[in-house]
Scaffold this motif. Sequence first.
Motif: not given
Length: 153
Positions: A7-21, A39-43
């Motif tokens: 799924p294309s959403y697998c290419l979304l980056p982590p949210a800015s609050t995520d420890p990985f980010a 990133a704007e979408f995720v955040n």
Amino acid sequence: MYEYLLPSYCLLPPASTDPFAKTLDETSPGWREVVKVPAEFVNAAPPPPEPVEGETIDPKSRGEFERRRGWRCDPDTLARFREIIAVYKGTHNFHNYTVGKPFNDNSVKRFMISLDVRDPTVYGDIEWISVRIHGQSFMLHQIVSRTVCWHRA
């Protein structure tokens, strides 16, 4: 030849609050500029509900799964994903994906003949990206492991 749909959403980056980010902020400054639109979408996701003592939070409660299903991959993200995949073409040492073999063993080298990332297609509510891999004697778990690494890169 193997074909994997993700799924294309697998290419979304982590949210800015995520420890990985936060780790990426420390190790790769400027990564957010590379993934600006996703990133704007995720955040923009609604915050998770506050936990009530003694209760568990259903991850579906904020509608994030439905929201991600509606995301469509932008051309820049798809181009970047294709660039990342193209790096694997040719002969490479895949000792990290081979159980019980040292890095200097010749049997861990594999040859990727072609890697093709097709244009996204929507099936149902979800946009899917086909990745076709033509390579020399890969085991299924090696390809699945690599596919996971590609979408995290």
